[in-house]
Enzyme design. Sequence first.
Site, PDB file in Angstrom:
ATOM      1  N   SER A 113       0.641  -1.389   0.016  1.00 53.72           N
ATOM      2  CA  SER A 113       0.316   0.034   0.223  1.00 53.72           C
ATOM      3  C   SER A 113       0.897   0.948   0.093  1.00 53.72           C
ATOM      4  O   SER A 113       1.733   1.022   0.447  1.00 53.72           O
ATOM      5  CB  SER A 113      -0.701  -0.127   1.229  1.00 53.72           C
ATOM      6  OG  SER A 113      -1.728   1.381   1.725  1.00 53.72           O
ATOM      7  N   TYR A 142      -1.352  -0.976  11.129  1.00 55.11           N
ATOM      8  CA  TYR A 142      -2.172  -1.732  10.072  1.00 55.11           C
ATOM      9  C   TYR A 142      -0.232  -0.711   8.622  1.00 55.11           C
ATOM     10  O   TYR A 142       0.123  -2.021   8.025  1.00 55.11           O
ATOM     11  CB  TYR A 142      -3.393  -1.333   9.193  1.00 55.11           C
ATOM     12  CG  TYR A 142      -3.554  -0.666   7.431  1.00 55.11           C
ATOM     13  CD1 TYR A 142      -4.145  -2.184   6.842  1.00 55.11           C
ATOM     14  CD2 TYR A 142      -3.449  -0.206   6.357  1.00 55.11           C
ATOM     15  CE1 TYR A 142      -4.314  -2.978   6.201  1.00 55.11           C
ATOM     16  CE2 TYR A 142      -3.431   0.135   5.872  1.00 55.11           C
ATOM     17  CZ  TYR A 142      -3.334  -1.830   5.021  1.00 55.11           C
ATOM     18  OH  TYR A 142      -3.458  -1.753   3.336  1.00 55.11           O
ATOM     19  N   LYS A 165       1.968  -3.865   6.223  1.00 56.90           N
ATOM     20  CA  LYS A 165       2.352  -4.011   5.133  1.00 56.90           C
ATOM     21  C   LYS A 165       4.289  -3.608   5.222  1.00 56.90           C
ATOM     22  O   LYS A 165       4.885  -4.212   4.573  1.00 56.90           O
ATOM     23  CB  LYS A 165       1.899  -2.884   4.836  1.00 56.90           C
ATOM     24  CG  LYS A 165       0.228  -2.654   4.211  1.00 56.90           C
ATOM     25  CD  LYS A 165       0.169  -4.160   3.766  1.00 56.90           C
ATOM     26  CE  LYS A 165      -1.319  -4.240   3.537  1.00 56.90           C
ATOM     27  NZ  LYS A 165      -1.708  -5.915   2.699  1.00 56.90           N
TER      28      LYS A 165
HETATM   29  P1  NAD Z   1     -10.926  -6.763   1.639  1.00 60.16           P
HETATM   30  O1  NAD Z   1     -11.362  -7.202   3.467  1.00 60.16           O
HETATM   31  O2  NAD Z   1     -12.040  -6.244   0.258  1.00 60.16           O
HETATM   32  O3  NAD Z   1     -10.315  -8.002   0.634  1.00 60.16           O
HETATM   33  C1  NAD Z   1      -9.367  -8.646   1.358  1.00 60.16           C
HETATM   34  C2  NAD Z   1     -10.036 -10.746   2.267  1.00 60.16           C
HETATM   35  O4  NAD Z   1      -9.081 -10.848   2.451  1.00 60.16           O
HETATM   36  C3  NAD Z   1     -11.162 -10.449   2.878  1.00 60.16           C
HETATM   37  O5  NAD Z   1     -11.993 -10.952   1.689  1.00 60.16           O
HETATM   38  C4  NAD Z   1     -11.240 -11.022   3.722  1.00 60.16           C
HETATM   39  O6  NAD Z   1     -12.286 -12.005   4.419  1.00 60.16           O
HETATM   40  C5  NAD Z   1     -10.155 -11.971   3.987  1.00 60.16           C
HETATM   41  N1  NAD Z   1      -9.358 -12.699   4.880  1.00 60.16           N
HETATM   42  C6  NAD Z   1      -8.744 -11.198   6.312  1.00 60.16           C
HETATM   43  N2  NAD Z   1      -8.046 -12.635   6.634  1.00 60.16           N
HETATM   44  C7  NAD Z   1      -8.023 -13.734   6.371  1.00 60.16           C
HETATM   45  C8  NAD Z   1      -7.677 -14.709   6.518  1.00 60.16           C
HETATM   46  N3  NAD Z   1      -6.528 -14.426   7.654  1.00 60.16           N
HETATM   47  N4  NAD Z   1      -7.472 -16.353   6.108  1.00 60.16           N
HETATM   48  C9  NAD Z   1      -8.599 -15.849   5.020  1.00 60.16           C
HETATM   49  N5  NAD Z   1      -9.107 -14.282   4.428  1.00 60.16           N
HETATM   50  C10 NAD Z   1      -9.322 -13.638   5.346  1.00 60.16           C
HETATM   51  O7  NAD Z   1      -9.706  -5.725   1.254  1.00 60.16           O
HETATM   52  P2  NAD Z   1      -9.502  -5.116  -0.399  1.00 60.16           P
HETATM   53  O8  NAD Z   1      -9.438  -3.644   0.067  1.00 60.16           O
HETATM   54  O9  NAD Z   1      -9.749  -6.114  -1.257  1.00 60.16           O
HETATM   55  O10 NAD Z   1      -8.224  -5.017   0.082  1.00 60.16           O
HETATM   56  C11 NAD Z   1      -6.779  -6.400  -0.299  1.00 60.16           C
HETATM   57  C12 NAD Z   1      -5.646  -6.023  -0.327  1.00 60.16           C
HETATM   58  O11 NAD Z   1      -5.302  -4.992  -0.317  1.00 60.16           O
HETATM   59  C13 NAD Z   1      -5.293  -5.907   1.768  1.00 60.16           C
HETATM   60  O12 NAD Z   1      -3.922  -6.947   1.809  1.00 60.16           O
HETATM   61  C14 NAD Z   1      -5.304  -4.815   1.751  1.00 60.16           C
HETATM   62  O13 NAD Z   1      -4.524  -3.986   2.400  1.00 60.16           O
HETATM   63  C15 NAD Z   1      -4.443  -4.154   0.208  1.00 60.16           C
HETATM   64  N6  NAD Z   1      -4.872  -2.307  -0.129  1.00 60.16           N
HETATM   65  C16 NAD Z   1      -6.299  -2.394   0.145  1.00 60.16           C
HETATM   66  C17 NAD Z   1      -6.139  -1.018  -0.579  1.00 60.16           C
HETATM   67  C18 NAD Z   1      -7.913  -0.694  -0.377  1.00 60.16           C
HETATM   68  O14 NAD Z   1      -7.799   0.857  -0.324  1.00 60.16           O
HETATM   69  N7  NAD Z   1      -8.809  -1.505  -0.242  1.00 60.16           N
HETATM   70  C19 NAD Z   1      -4.997  -0.489  -0.314  1.00 60.16           C
HETATM   71  C20 NAD Z   1      -4.127  -0.586  -0.902  1.00 60.16           C
HETATM   72  C21 NAD Z   1      -3.546  -1.794  -0.258  1.00 60.16           C
HETATM   73  C1  UD1 Z   2      -6.585   5.760   4.294  1.00 59.69           C
HETATM   74  C2  UD1 Z   2      -6.108   5.303   4.497  1.00 59.69           C
HETATM   75  C3  UD1 Z   2      -4.870   4.160   4.104  1.00 59.69           C
HETATM   76  C4  UD1 Z   2      -5.005   3.581   3.135  1.00 59.69           C
HETATM   77  C5  UD1 Z   2      -5.949   3.658   2.372  1.00 59.69           C
HETATM   78  C6  UD1 Z   2      -6.267   3.170   0.661  1.00 59.69           C
HETATM   79  C7  UD1 Z   2      -6.571   6.010   7.204  1.00 59.69           C
HETATM   80  C8  UD1 Z   2      -5.639   7.374   7.914  1.00 59.69           C
HETATM   81  N1  UD1 Z   2      -5.716   5.889   6.038  1.00 59.69           N
HETATM   82  O1  UD1 Z   2      -5.946   6.335   3.486  1.00 59.69           O
HETATM   83  O2  UD1 Z   2      -3.527   3.583   5.239  1.00 59.69           O
HETATM   84  O3  UD1 Z   2      -3.872   2.852   2.780  1.00 59.69           O
HETATM   85  O4  UD1 Z   2      -6.989   4.399   3.039  1.00 59.69           O
HETATM   86  O5  UD1 Z   2      -7.509   1.883   1.869  1.00 59.69           O
HETATM   87  O6  UD1 Z   2      -7.399   5.748   6.851  1.00 59.69           O
HETATM   88  N2  UD1 Z   2     -12.517  12.006   3.665  1.00 59.69           N
HETATM   89  C9  UD1 Z   2     -12.805  12.708   4.148  1.00 59.69           C
HETATM   90  N3  UD1 Z   2     -14.285  12.067   4.473  1.00 59.69           N
HETATM   91  C10 UD1 Z   2     -14.252  10.993   5.029  1.00 59.69           C
HETATM   92  C11 UD1 Z   2     -13.910   9.799   4.402  1.00 59.69           C
HETATM   93  C12 UD1 Z   2     -12.695  10.003   3.885  1.00 59.69           C
HETATM   94  O7  UD1 Z   2     -12.895  14.144   3.468  1.00 59.69           O
HETATM   95  O8  UD1 Z   2     -15.962  10.647   4.997  1.00 59.69           O
HETATM   96  C13 UD1 Z   2     -11.361  12.568   3.501  1.00 59.69           C
HETATM   97  C14 UD1 Z   2      -9.330  11.758   3.878  1.00 59.69           C
HETATM   98  O9  UD1 Z   2      -9.345  12.845   5.121  1.00 59.69           O
HETATM   99  C15 UD1 Z   2      -8.789  11.811   2.517  1.00 59.69           C
HETATM  100  C16 UD1 Z   2      -9.580  11.104   1.225  1.00 59.69           C
HETATM  101  O10 UD1 Z   2     -11.271  11.474   1.057  1.00 59.69           O
HETATM  102  O11 UD1 Z   2      -8.670  13.353   1.824  1.00 59.69           O
HETATM  103  C17 UD1 Z   2      -9.611   9.984   1.327  1.00 59.69           C
HETATM  104  O12 UD1 Z   2      -9.855   9.174   2.269  1.00 59.69           O
HETATM  105  P1  UD1 Z   2      -9.685   7.243   2.739  1.00 59.69           P
HETATM  106  O13 UD1 Z   2     -10.875   7.065   1.245  1.00 59.69           O
HETATM  107  O14 UD1 Z   2     -10.294   6.914   3.727  1.00 59.69           O
HETATM  108  O15 UD1 Z   2      -7.699   6.888   1.997  1.00 59.69           O
HETATM  109  P2  UD1 Z   2      -6.181   7.832   2.569  1.00 59.69           P
HETATM  110  O16 UD1 Z   2      -6.922   8.744   3.386  1.00 59.69           O
HETATM  111  O17 UD1 Z   2      -6.039   7.527   1.470  1.00 59.69           O
END
Ligand code: NAD
Ligand code: UD1
Length: 348
Positions: free
Chosen positions: A135, A159, A163
Site C-alpha cells: 500500500s 496496519y 505492510k
Molecule cells: P477486502 O477486505 O475486501 O479483502 C480482503 C479479503 O481477505 C476479505 O475477503 C477477507 O475476508 C479476507 N481475509 C482476511 N484475513 C484472512 C485470513 N486470515 N484468511 C483468509 N481470508 C482472509 O480488502 P481489499 O480492499 O480487497 O484489500 C485487499 C488487499 O489489498 C489487502 O491486503 C489490503 O491491505 C490491500 N490494500 C487495500 C487497499 C484499499 O484501499 N482497498 C489499499 C492498499 C492495499
Molecule cells: C486510507 C488509509 C490508508 C489506506 C488507504 C487506502 C487512513 C488514515 N488511511 O487512506 O492506510 O492505505 O485508505 O485504503 O484511514 N475523507 C473525508 N471524509 C470521509 C472519508 C475520507 O473527507 O468520510 C478524506 C480523507 O481525509 C482523505 C481522502 O478523503 O483526504 C481519502 O480518504 P480515504 O479514502 O480514507 O483514503 P486515505 O486517507 O488515502
Amino acid sequence: MGHSLGCVLLTGSTGYIASHTWLALEAAGRQVVGVDSLVNSSAVVLDRLVSLSGGQPKHFIKGDVRDAQVLDACFDLAAKQGRPITAVIHFAALKAVGESVEKPLEYFDNNIGGLISVCRAMERHGARTLVFSSSATVYGQPERLPITEDAALRATNPYGQTKLIGEELLRELERSDPRWRIGWLRYFNPVGAHPSGQIGEDPRGIPNNLMPYVAQVAVGKRTHLNVFGQDYDTPDGTGVRDYIHVCDLAEGHVAALRYLDEQQRSLTVNLGTGQGYSVVDVAQAYERASGKAIPLVYAPRRAGDVAACYADPTLAETLMGWKARRGLDDMCADSWRWQSLNPQGFEG
Ligand code: NAD
Ligand code: UD1
C-alpha cells in the site's frame, strides 16, 4: 506461453480487489483457485463471478490462510485438476486503520501470521512466485510528490506496520533463496467497481474510505459527507489522493504476474494513476455521475491523514507495460452503478 502457466492462488479471493482480479486473470487465460475466510466478504461474490464469466465454475475453499491444512487443500485441489498452483497473489489481510490501532495483536497475527503461513505453504509445494498487496501507506508522510518507489518507507499505524514488515519479510526471503520471484505492489486508492455493477466494494458498517461513503450519501443511506479538513496545503484545502479504478488495478496484477514469469526477476512498483484529486473533486465528480446531490459538511482533520499522496506510476509502465486507463468519471460512474443496483451490498 499462456498454456504452460500454472494455476494462480488468490488469497482473500472474495474481497474487493481480489474479486476483480479473479475476472482479469480469467480474461487473460489463467486458471484460478480462491481461498477466503469470509471475515470481510460474502460468498455471494462467487455466484456473481460465475455469472460474469459466462457460467464458468469457480474453485474456492473457505478457510483461514493461517491454517496450513487450508492452504494444502488449495494446492491439492489445483493439482488434482492437472494444473498445479505456480503463483500466489496474497490479498488476504485486515485493512481498517482505526481498528488496527485498537486491535494491534489481531492485525499482526492476521497480516503477518497469514503471510508467513502462505510463504511456508508455497515452499512445501515448490511454488515461489508471489505477488504481495502492499500500500501507499508504506510511504507515510511523503517527502516528495509524486512518490517514486525509492522514497523513504515508514509506518504511521499498526496496519501500515504490517505492510512494511510484510515487505521486509519478503525481501529477506528473496535474499535467502533466489528462486523466489516477488512482486511488491503498492496500491494507491482503489475505487470504482466492475462496469457490470455486479461486484464492487461492500464495506461493513460506516465506511472509513471516501468513495464508499460518498456512494452511500448518493444512494440516500447517509445525509452528507464529512470533509475531514479544509486547511491542508492543497489547491482547495482538502486532502488530495491518487484514486485508481479497481479494474485497472486488477489488470496491474495480471501484468505483474506476466513480468515475474517472463523476466524471472522480482518487481517493486506503485500502482496509481499519477493524478491527484481532492475530496471536493471526488464529491463533484460523483454528483455528475449519479445525478444526486452530495452535501458537504466541513469537519476537523482526521488523525494520521496526510495533505497529499499521489504516485509516480512511470516505473510500472516501463517495466510491465501497464498503466491505468480509466479516469475519475469512470470510477464514479462504475461505483454508482454498483451502489444503485446493490444498495444493501451483496447480502441485500
Ligand atoms: P477486502 O477486505 O475486501 O479483502 C480482503 C479479503 O481477505 C476479505 O475477503 C477477507 O475476508 C479476507 N481475509 C482476511 N484475513 C484472512 C485470513 N486470515 N484468511 C483468509 N481470508 C482472509 O480488502 P481489499 O480492499 O480487497 O484489500 C485487499 C488487499 O489489498 C489487502 O491486503 C489490503 O491491505 C490491500 N490494500 C487495500 C487497499 C484499499 O484501499 N482497498 C489499499 C492498499 C492495499
Ligand atoms: C486510507 C488509509 C490508508 C489506506 C488507504 C487506502 C487512513 C488514515 N488511511 O487512506 O492506510 O492505505 O485508505 O485504503 O484511514 N475523507 C473525508 N471524509 C470521509 C472519508 C475520507 O473527507 O468520510 C478524506 C480523507 O481525509 C482523505 C481522502 O478523503 O483526504 C481519502 O480518504 P480515504 O479514502 O480514507 O483514503 P486515505 O486517507 O488515502
